[in-house]
Design an enzyme around this catalytic site. Structure first.
Site, PDB file in Angstrom:
ATOM      1  N   GLU A 130       0.841  -1.198   0.000  1.00  0.00           N
ATOM      2  CA  GLU A 130       0.000   0.000   0.000  1.00  0.00           C
ATOM      3  C   GLU A 130       0.876   1.248   0.000  1.00  0.00           C
ATOM      4  O   GLU A 130       2.053   1.189   0.400  1.00  0.00           O
ATOM      5  CB  GLU A 130      -0.910   0.015   1.236  1.00  0.00           C
ATOM      6  CG  GLU A 130      -1.909  -1.123   1.264  1.00  0.00           C
ATOM      7  CD  GLU A 130      -2.876  -1.005   2.438  1.00  0.00           C
ATOM      8  OE1 GLU A 130      -2.739  -0.064   3.237  1.00  0.00           O
ATOM      9  OE2 GLU A 130      -3.773  -1.864   2.537  1.00  0.00           O
ATOM     10  N   GLU A 245       7.402 -17.755  -4.150  1.00  0.00           N
ATOM     11  CA  GLU A 245       7.579 -16.474  -4.824  1.00  0.00           C
ATOM     12  C   GLU A 245       9.051 -16.057  -4.819  1.00  0.00           C
ATOM     13  O   GLU A 245       9.597 -15.626  -5.843  1.00  0.00           O
ATOM     14  CB  GLU A 245       6.745 -15.406  -4.125  1.00  0.00           C
ATOM     15  CG  GLU A 245       6.971 -14.000  -4.663  1.00  0.00           C
ATOM     16  CD  GLU A 245       6.089 -12.948  -3.998  1.00  0.00           C
ATOM     17  OE1 GLU A 245       6.356 -11.745  -4.200  1.00  0.00           O
ATOM     18  OE2 GLU A 245       5.147 -13.328  -3.282  1.00  0.00           O
TER      19      GLU A 245
END
Length: 382
Positions: A130, A245
């Site tokens: 964010e 990942e």
């Protein structure tokens, strides 16, 4: 050093990937770089060729083969073709977003989403970061308040890979804002939901062909049926999937360093100065010897991590080691390779220039080098 990671099926898969990239991708790289995005058709074309959702069960339209070595082959071939940035969306789709659907989707969600993910009709992304927060995910302010059979989502995300192209965005939200880690959940937001807006396609230092976007949510009503896994388990879900990942990033980083080495060897053998090839100077030999040695050592560790992932034994700490070491190696190696190109290395017509610019962010996304070292340090009881 000869690698023994791959078998005949992986080699054949690699040959098919190379042919696909030569036919569908390589000739468009400059165009996609200038546009700042790859066309949606790349995903459907890759899906038809069998390069998406290899681990998705056949009953949902996937390859039915849960073997990360196929993902590794695809990632390495993208880098070798100079298409690492253009193919990053495909890599994220396969390596990073897909495991969440495979691990946590209900039967109804699997029927609804997996065929489109395998075919490329549904492009995926994952939204964690964010504005104002990066590594501190527990401080996120995007909320999802339950209202009957819907959650009402408000907030914003940034630096979202596939942010423009994505149809399904796995979004980390706070379903209980009074809690930190225990208040996080994962919701799948879908293209076209009222109040779900995409901001600008961000202008980056490198990775130009990859769409990286800002997302905003204003009273987006998301069905409870789009909750991925259980409410309040979002942080644990993220932690469980981060090793794959980070390994994906590490293997591409080693491949990038190896390709940079190959390109530089070719250049220093042909380029002459003071009446001799610049590769014949002792400094050139020493620099390239160091890079070659480090690449081989890193490759051996990454290959071992791939085997561990396939057997369910890859720890978060070992993946963190691979991620930080290999991306730092990538940056260090490409910087030295560019130096050996001299002024030509700074020209974007030379692949080393693009590789150098594309590499810088790998030490940041997926967890910064500093956070990776923190994870490793904690595993030592410190």
């Amino acid at each position: 050093m000869r690698r023994d990671l791959y078998e005949a099926d992986h080699e054949a898969f690699g040959a098919a990937v190379r042919a696909f990239l030569d036919r569908e991708v390589v000739g468009h790289l400059d165009e996609w770089d200038a546009a700042g995005i790859v066309p949606r058709e790349l995903f459907t074309t890759a899906g038809k060729a069998g390069f998406l959702g290899m681990a998705i069960p056949e009953e949902y339209g996937g390859g039915g083969v849960d073997d990360f070595r196929f993902n590794a082959v695809l990632g390495e071939e993208l880098v070798r073709a100079g298409a690492g940035a253009a193919g990053l969306g495909v890599t994220l789709h396969n390596d990073i977003a897909l495991p969440y659907f495979l691990r946590y989707a209900t039967e109804e969600q699997s029927r609804r989403w997996l065929p489109g993910i395998a075919g490329g009709e549904l492009v995926t992304a994952i939204a964690m970061t964010e504005p104002g927060i990066g590594s501190d995910l527990a401080s996120m302010s995007t909320t999802a308040v339950r209202d009957g059979e819907h959650y009402v989502v408000n907030g914003a995300k940034t630096f979202i890979t596939n942010g423009i192209n994505a149809d399904l965005v796995i979004t980390a939200v706070k379903t209980d804002p009074s809690q930190r880690h225990a208040g996080m959940s994962l919701l799948v937001l879908e293209r076209g939901m009222p109040g779900f807006e995409r901001g600008r396609n961000l202008d980056k230092l490198g990775q130009h062909a990859q769409d990286t976007a800002e997302l905003s949510f204003a009273d987006v009503r998301v069905p409870v049926a789009n909750l991925l896994g259980e409410e309040g388990q979002g942080f644990r879900q993220l932690v469980a999937n981060l090793p794959q990942e980070r390994l994906s990033i590490a293997l591409s980083a080693v491949a990038s360093a190896a390709v940079g080495l190959e390109q530089t060897l070719e250049y220093v053998k042909a380029r002459r100065a003071f009446g001799q090839p610049i590769g014949s100077f002792q400094n050139s030999r020493f620099v390239l010897a160091e890079i070659a040695t480090e690449v081989d050592i890193a490759q051996a560790y990454v290959d071992r991590c791939i085997r561990a992932l396939n057997t369910g034994e890859l720890s978060a700490e070992d993946a963190a080691k691979a991620k930080w070491w290999c991306t730092e190696l990538q940056g260090r190696a490409l910087d030295r390779c560019l130096q050996l190109h001299g002024g030509y290395g700074y020209m974007t017509e030379y692949p080393i220039a693009r590789a150098y610019a594309d590499a810088r962010v790998t030490r940041i996304y997926g967890g910064t080098t500093e956070i990776m070292k923190e994870l490793v340090g904690r595993s030592l009881g410190l």
